[in-house]
Design an enzyme around this catalytic site. Structure first.
Site, PDB file in Angstrom:
ATOM      1  N   TYR A 155       0.838  -1.211   0.000  1.00 54.98           N
ATOM      2  CA  TYR A 155       0.000   0.000   0.000  1.00 54.98           C
ATOM      3  C   TYR A 155       0.875   1.266   0.000  1.00 54.98           C
ATOM      4  O   TYR A 155       0.643   2.196  -0.779  1.00 54.98           O
ATOM      5  CB  TYR A 155      -0.899  -0.043   1.234  1.00 54.98           C
ATOM      6  N   LYS A 159       1.052   4.154  -2.854  1.00 52.53           N
ATOM      7  CA  LYS A 159       0.679   5.547  -2.577  1.00 52.53           C
ATOM      8  C   LYS A 159       1.860   6.496  -2.771  1.00 52.53           C
ATOM      9  O   LYS A 159       1.668   7.662  -3.133  1.00 52.53           O
ATOM     10  CB  LYS A 159       0.100   5.658  -1.168  1.00 52.53           C
TER      11      LYS A 159
HETATM   12  P1  NAD Z   1     -13.466   2.360   0.844  1.00 56.96           P
HETATM   13  O1  NAD Z   1     -12.991   0.952   0.842  1.00 56.96           O
HETATM   14  O2  NAD Z   1     -14.573   2.753   1.748  1.00 56.96           O
HETATM   15  O3  NAD Z   1     -13.884   2.796  -0.653  1.00 56.96           O
HETATM   16  C1  NAD Z   1     -13.103   2.477  -1.769  1.00 56.96           C
HETATM   17  C2  NAD Z   1     -13.994   2.393  -2.994  1.00 56.96           C
HETATM   18  O4  NAD Z   1     -13.157   2.044  -4.119  1.00 56.96           O
HETATM   19  C3  NAD Z   1     -15.077   1.302  -2.882  1.00 56.96           C
HETATM   20  O5  NAD Z   1     -16.338   1.807  -3.274  1.00 56.96           O
HETATM   21  C4  NAD Z   1     -14.595   0.216  -3.829  1.00 56.96           C
HETATM   22  O6  NAD Z   1     -15.638  -0.552  -4.421  1.00 56.96           O
HETATM   23  C5  NAD Z   1     -13.828   1.042  -4.879  1.00 56.96           C
HETATM   24  N1  NAD Z   1     -12.855   0.217  -5.594  1.00 56.96           N
HETATM   25  C6  NAD Z   1     -11.984  -0.680  -5.068  1.00 56.96           C
HETATM   26  N2  NAD Z   1     -11.296  -1.278  -6.050  1.00 56.96           N
HETATM   27  C7  NAD Z   1     -11.727  -0.748  -7.216  1.00 56.96           C
HETATM   28  C8  NAD Z   1     -11.406  -0.983  -8.585  1.00 56.96           C
HETATM   29  N3  NAD Z   1     -10.500  -1.909  -8.952  1.00 56.96           N
HETATM   30  N4  NAD Z   1     -12.041  -0.248  -9.547  1.00 56.96           N
HETATM   31  C9  NAD Z   1     -12.989   0.666  -9.186  1.00 56.96           C
HETATM   32  N5  NAD Z   1     -13.344   0.921  -7.911  1.00 56.96           N
HETATM   33  C10 NAD Z   1     -12.723   0.208  -6.948  1.00 56.96           C
HETATM   34  O7  NAD Z   1     -12.148   3.230   1.092  1.00 56.96           O
HETATM   35  P2  NAD Z   1     -11.954   4.753   1.566  1.00 56.96           P
HETATM   36  O8  NAD Z   1     -11.468   4.733   2.963  1.00 56.96           O
HETATM   37  O9  NAD Z   1     -13.125   5.593   1.192  1.00 56.96           O
HETATM   38  O10 NAD Z   1     -10.673   5.123   0.656  1.00 56.96           O
HETATM   39  C11 NAD Z   1     -10.750   5.932  -0.504  1.00 56.96           C
HETATM   40  C12 NAD Z   1      -9.334   6.282  -0.919  1.00 56.96           C
HETATM   41  O11 NAD Z   1      -8.662   6.981   0.135  1.00 56.96           O
HETATM   42  C13 NAD Z   1      -8.447   5.057  -1.225  1.00 56.96           C
HETATM   43  O12 NAD Z   1      -7.588   5.330  -2.307  1.00 56.96           O
HETATM   44  C14 NAD Z   1      -7.647   4.893   0.041  1.00 56.96           C
HETATM   45  O13 NAD Z   1      -6.429   4.228  -0.181  1.00 56.96           O
HETATM   46  C15 NAD Z   1      -7.435   6.356   0.434  1.00 56.96           C
HETATM   47  N6  NAD Z   1      -7.098   6.554   1.831  1.00 56.96           N
HETATM   48  C16 NAD Z   1      -7.957   6.181   2.828  1.00 56.96           C
HETATM   49  C17 NAD Z   1      -7.592   6.388   4.153  1.00 56.96           C
HETATM   50  C18 NAD Z   1      -8.495   6.005   5.297  1.00 56.96           C
HETATM   51  O14 NAD Z   1      -8.044   6.126   6.440  1.00 56.96           O
HETATM   52  N7  NAD Z   1      -9.713   5.585   5.057  1.00 56.96           N
HETATM   53  C19 NAD Z   1      -6.344   6.955   4.453  1.00 56.96           C
HETATM   54  C20 NAD Z   1      -5.505   7.329   3.422  1.00 56.96           C
HETATM   55  C21 NAD Z   1      -5.897   7.125   2.108  1.00 56.96           C
END
Ligand code: NAD
Length: 244
Positions: A155, A159
């Site tokens: 991951y 990123k």
């Molecule tokens: P989440 O799992 O709630 O949502 C992610 C969404 O991406 C889901 O709807 C999923 O179906 C979709 N997805 C996954 N694989 C896919 C693919 N191959 N094609 C199309 N869609 C796809 O996650 P989140 O927490 O809302 O995270 C959103 C973004 O923020 C991500 O990139 C994550 O890495 C990043 N992020 C999250 C956090 C956190 O603490 N939640 C921290 C840093 C970064």
């Protein structure tokens, strides 16, 4: 810049951070193409929520890690919306484990969605933006990509890669009227982090602001970067101070 009437593509917009970004864009009057690989029900609910703000919202089932799926989806979006001014590459997954226990397929899966997915979508959508001589792109990175994180070599690598990709795209496309920036969230309360224990946790103690972030905190930063004209190649942390 006024976002009213602009057309946005948001990946991973069926839930979590992506859905909140889509909602905040709709509140600004932008139309939204909701791109996700998740369930039909979640996509349908997201379309209902976003369109309740009086904008156009259409969902597309797409796997961002597949170049063919992305090409087909962007062609469909072009047919439905004609132009795309805003792109948010938000779709992402985790497959955490300590490196010595991590399977090769878990390393590849995370790189393919989180990094190659951003490449696939940016390549396809920026072709439209170049013709329009205008575009605003925001990629969702993570503080893991800036600081590293035990249990997340896949991951964190994906990123960190997003940051390198963002700065390279910013340099390549600046002369075409296109900006490209990244937002690096810390720990945000979503389905992705639901298994993290927060009670008396060292995790919370490591956050200077003393709490996890909310999806609204991230969406606000994304909408800001989509609205600005003279910021490109920037990485904006939304992390309560973890990575300062
Ligand atoms: P989440 O799992 O709630 O949502 C992610 C969404 O991406 C889901 O709807 C999923 O179906 C979709 N997805 C996954 N694989 C896919 C693919 N191959 N094609 C199309 N869609 C796809 O996650 P989140 O927490 O809302 O995270 C959103 C973004 O923020 C991500 O990139 C994550 O890495 C990043 N992020 C999250 C956090 C956190 O603490 N939640 C921290 C840093 C970064």
């Amino acid at each position: 810049m006024d976002l009213k009437g602009k057309n946005a593509v948001v990946t991973g917009a069926s839930r979590g951070i992506g859905l909140q970004i889509a909602v905040d864009l709709a509140k600004q009057g932008a139309n939204v193409a909701i791109v996700d690989i998740g369930s039909e029900e979640a996509a349908k609910a997201a379309v209902e929520t976003v369109s309740s703000y009086g904008v156009k919202a259409v969902s597309y089932r797409c796997d961002v890690s597949s170049g063919a799926s992305v090409k087909e989806t962007v062609a469909a979006i072009k047919k439905d919306f004609a132009t795309v001014e805003l792109l948010v590459n938000n779709a992402g997954i985790t497959r955490d484990n300590l490196m010595n226990f991590m399977k090769e397929e878990d390393f590849e899966a995370v790189i393919n969605v989180n990094l190659k997915g951003v490449f696939n979508m940016t390549k396809a959508v920026s072709a439209l933006m170049i013709r329009q001589k205008f575009g605003r792109i925001v990629n969702i990175s993570s503080v893991s990509g800036m600081m590293g994180n035990a249990g997340q070599v896949n991951y964190a690598a994906s990123k960190a890669g997003v940051i390198g990709l963002t700065k390279s795209v910013a340099r390549e496309l600046a002369s075409r009227g296109i900006t490209c920036n990244a937002v690096a969230p810390g720990f945000i309360e979503t389905a992705m982090t639901k298994d993290l224990s927060t009670e008396n946790s060292p995790l919370i103690a490591s956050i200077p602001l003393g709490r996890m972030g909310q999806v609204e905190d991230v969406a606000q930063a994304v909408v800001f970067l989509l609205s600005t004209d003279y910021i490109t190649g920037e990485v904006l942390r939304v992390d309560g101070g973890i990575a300062m």
